[in-house]
Write a protein that holds these residues in place. Structure first.
Motif, PDB file in Angstrom:
ATOM      1  N   LYS A 186       0.947  -1.261  -0.035  1.00 29.23           N
ATOM      2  CA  LYS A 186       0.047   0.016   0.112  1.00 29.23           C
ATOM      3  C   LYS A 186       1.043   1.221  -0.016  1.00 29.23           C
ATOM      4  O   LYS A 186       1.822   1.184   0.752  1.00 29.23           O
ATOM      5  N   ASP A 187       0.935   2.215  -0.958  1.00 30.14           N
ATOM      6  CA  ASP A 187       1.448   3.532  -1.023  1.00 30.14           C
ATOM      7  C   ASP A 187       0.938   4.224   0.125  1.00 30.14           C
ATOM      8  O   ASP A 187       0.088   4.134   0.705  1.00 30.14           O
ATOM      9  N   GLU A 188       1.556   5.550  -0.073  1.00 35.89           N
ATOM     10  CA  GLU A 188       1.430   6.525   0.957  1.00 35.89           C
ATOM     11  C   GLU A 188      -0.065   7.092   0.846  1.00 35.89           C
ATOM     12  O   GLU A 188      -0.616   7.919   1.866  1.00 35.89           O
ATOM     13  N   TYR A 189      -0.609   7.102  -0.144  1.00 33.38           N
ATOM     14  CA  TYR A 189      -2.115   7.623  -0.358  1.00 33.38           C
ATOM     15  C   TYR A 189      -3.120   6.420  -0.289  1.00 33.38           C
ATOM     16  O   TYR A 189      -4.323   6.965  -0.371  1.00 33.38           O
ATOM     17  N   GLY A 190      -2.660   5.168   0.094  1.00 35.32           N
ATOM     18  CA  GLY A 190      -3.902   4.316   0.544  1.00 35.32           C
ATOM     19  C   GLY A 190      -4.131   3.324  -0.708  1.00 35.32           C
ATOM     20  O   GLY A 190      -5.007   2.433  -0.556  1.00 35.32           O
ATOM     21  N   PHE A 191      -3.588   3.407  -1.787  1.00 36.61           N
ATOM     22  CA  PHE A 191      -3.422   2.515  -3.054  1.00 36.61           C
ATOM     23  C   PHE A 191      -2.805   1.332  -2.754  1.00 36.61           C
ATOM     24  O   PHE A 191      -1.739   1.395  -2.301  1.00 36.61           O
ATOM     25  N   THR A 192      -3.477   0.125  -3.230  1.00 38.79           N
ATOM     26  CA  THR A 192      -2.683  -1.210  -3.020  1.00 38.79           C
ATOM     27  C   THR A 192      -2.337  -1.539  -4.632  1.00 38.79           C
ATOM     28  O   THR A 192      -3.042  -1.439  -5.572  1.00 38.79           O
ATOM     29  N   TYR A 193      -0.873  -2.257  -4.284  1.00 39.30           N
ATOM     30  CA  TYR A 193      -0.427  -2.574  -5.865  1.00 39.30           C
ATOM     31  C   TYR A 193       0.007  -4.014  -5.547  1.00 39.30           C
ATOM     32  O   TYR A 193       0.364  -4.488  -4.533  1.00 39.30           O
ATOM     33  N   GLN A 194       0.310  -4.604  -6.479  1.00 39.74           N
ATOM     34  CA  GLN A 194       0.779  -6.294  -6.490  1.00 39.74           C
ATOM     35  C   GLN A 194       1.840  -6.403  -7.498  1.00 39.74           C
ATOM     36  O   GLN A 194       1.815  -6.132  -8.803  1.00 39.74           O
ATOM     37  N   TYR A 195       3.080  -6.760  -7.034  1.00 39.02           N
ATOM     38  CA  TYR A 195       4.069  -6.901  -8.031  1.00 39.02           C
ATOM     39  C   TYR A 195       4.657  -8.101  -7.717  1.00 39.02           C
ATOM     40  O   TYR A 195       4.847  -8.563  -6.485  1.00 39.02           O
ATOM     41  N   PRO A 196       5.398  -8.932  -8.551  1.00 38.80           N
ATOM     42  CA  PRO A 196       6.569 -10.031  -8.211  1.00 38.80           C
ATOM     43  C   PRO A 196       7.597  -9.480  -7.328  1.00 38.80           C
ATOM     44  O   PRO A 196       7.880  -8.357  -7.327  1.00 38.80           O
ATOM     45  N   LYS A 197       8.164 -10.633  -6.659  1.00 38.34           N
ATOM     46  CA  LYS A 197       9.078 -10.098  -5.563  1.00 38.34           C
ATOM     47  C   LYS A 197      10.446  -9.460  -6.400  1.00 38.34           C
ATOM     48  O   LYS A 197      11.174  -8.856  -6.049  1.00 38.34           O
ATOM     49  N   GLU A 198      10.652 -10.247  -7.735  1.00 36.05           N
ATOM     50  CA  GLU A 198      11.770  -9.560  -8.377  1.00 36.05           C
ATOM     51  C   GLU A 198      11.737  -8.179  -8.750  1.00 36.05           C
ATOM     52  O   GLU A 198      12.782  -7.617  -9.500  1.00 36.05           O
ATOM     53  N   LYS A 199      10.528  -7.559  -8.799  1.00 35.09           N
ATOM     54  CA  LYS A 199      10.327  -6.226  -9.346  1.00 35.09           C
ATOM     55  C   LYS A 199      10.499  -5.380  -8.143  1.00 35.09           C
ATOM     56  O   LYS A 199      10.203  -4.122  -8.321  1.00 35.09           O
ATOM     57  N   LEU A 200      10.701  -5.759  -6.884  1.00 34.68           N
ATOM     58  CA  LEU A 200      10.724  -5.032  -5.714  1.00 34.68           C
ATOM     59  C   LEU A 200      12.002  -4.954  -5.194  1.00 34.68           C
ATOM     60  O   LEU A 200      12.644  -6.008  -5.069  1.00 34.68           O
ATOM     61  N   VAL A 201      12.503  -4.084  -4.429  1.00 36.50           N
ATOM     62  CA  VAL A 201      13.473  -4.126  -3.545  1.00 36.50           C
ATOM     63  C   VAL A 201      13.105  -3.214  -2.076  1.00 36.50           C
ATOM     64  O   VAL A 201      12.346  -2.403  -1.912  1.00 36.50           O
ATOM     65  N   PRO A 202      13.988  -3.526  -1.117  1.00 40.50           N
ATOM     66  CA  PRO A 202      13.573  -3.180   0.291  1.00 40.50           C
ATOM     67  C   PRO A 202      14.245  -1.822   0.198  1.00 40.50           C
ATOM     68  O   PRO A 202      14.970  -1.605  -0.159  1.00 40.50           O
ATOM     69  N   LYS A 203      13.406  -0.963   0.971  1.00 33.60           N
ATOM     70  CA  LYS A 203      13.719   0.442   1.137  1.00 33.60           C
ATOM     71  C   LYS A 203      14.250   0.589   2.510  1.00 33.60           C
ATOM     72  O   LYS A 203      13.660   0.630   3.501  1.00 33.60           O
TER      73      LYS A 203
END
Length: 164
Positions: A29-46
């Motif tokens: 969920k982003d800072e505005y409350g919207f939810t997104y779905q992505y595969p793990k390889e498209k994401l990096v830990p912040k």
């Protein structure tokens, strides 16, 4: 990745907090409350403190080497007679004008041979005989433009020549 981790999407300006993990798919969920779905390889830990201990070294900006051929300064030819000969009193007015004309033609040929783009010709302010001779020589030449180097719309005693 687990619930509550902050993540960012690779190649997109999108980040948020992980709300669920279903196999390879991560929902956040982003800072505005919207939810997104992505595969793990498209994401990096912040990781917020990831860059705190990295030392930044500022290097001096390299100087550009400008070749002599491309310098901004233009060639200046001063046609005042005392600059052209050692003993100016040894010549009459016709000889003076002839020597000045020869020097002008020689410098124009030099500029063309060395691919110079601009030439400033200083003829001075006076009776206008030398100025007329300079304009006649320039008008007889091809592949160049010239204009008075005027200062506040007054006669300046110089002509700027631009070669093509």
């Amino acid at each position: 990745m687990k619930i509550g981790d902050k993540v960012s999407v690779v190649d997109e300006d999108l980040s948020g907090v992980v709300t669920s993990v279903n196999g390879n798919i991560v929902v956040f969920k982003d800072e505005y409350g919207f939810t997104y779905q992505y595969p793990k390889e498209k994401l990096v830990p912040k990781i917020s403190n990831f860059y705190e201990n990295i030392r930044v070294i500022k290097k001096p900006e390299p100087k550009k080497n400008i070749s002599k051929k491309h310098q901004k300064n233009h060639l200046v030819l001063d046609l005042h007679f005392h600059n052209l000969v050692k003993n100016p009193n040894d010549y009459d007015s016709f000889e003076r004008l002839f020597i000045q004309k020869e020097k002008l033609l020689e410098v124009i040929a030099f500029c063309r041979k060395n691919n110079l783009k601009r030439l400033e010709i200083v003829h001075g302010i006076g009776d206008g005989i030398l100025q007329r001779m300079v304009f006649e020589v320039l008008e007889s030449q091809v592949n160049l433009d010239f204009y008075n180097k005027e200062i506040l719309h007054h006669q300046s005693g110089a002509v700027m020549v631009e070669f093509h």
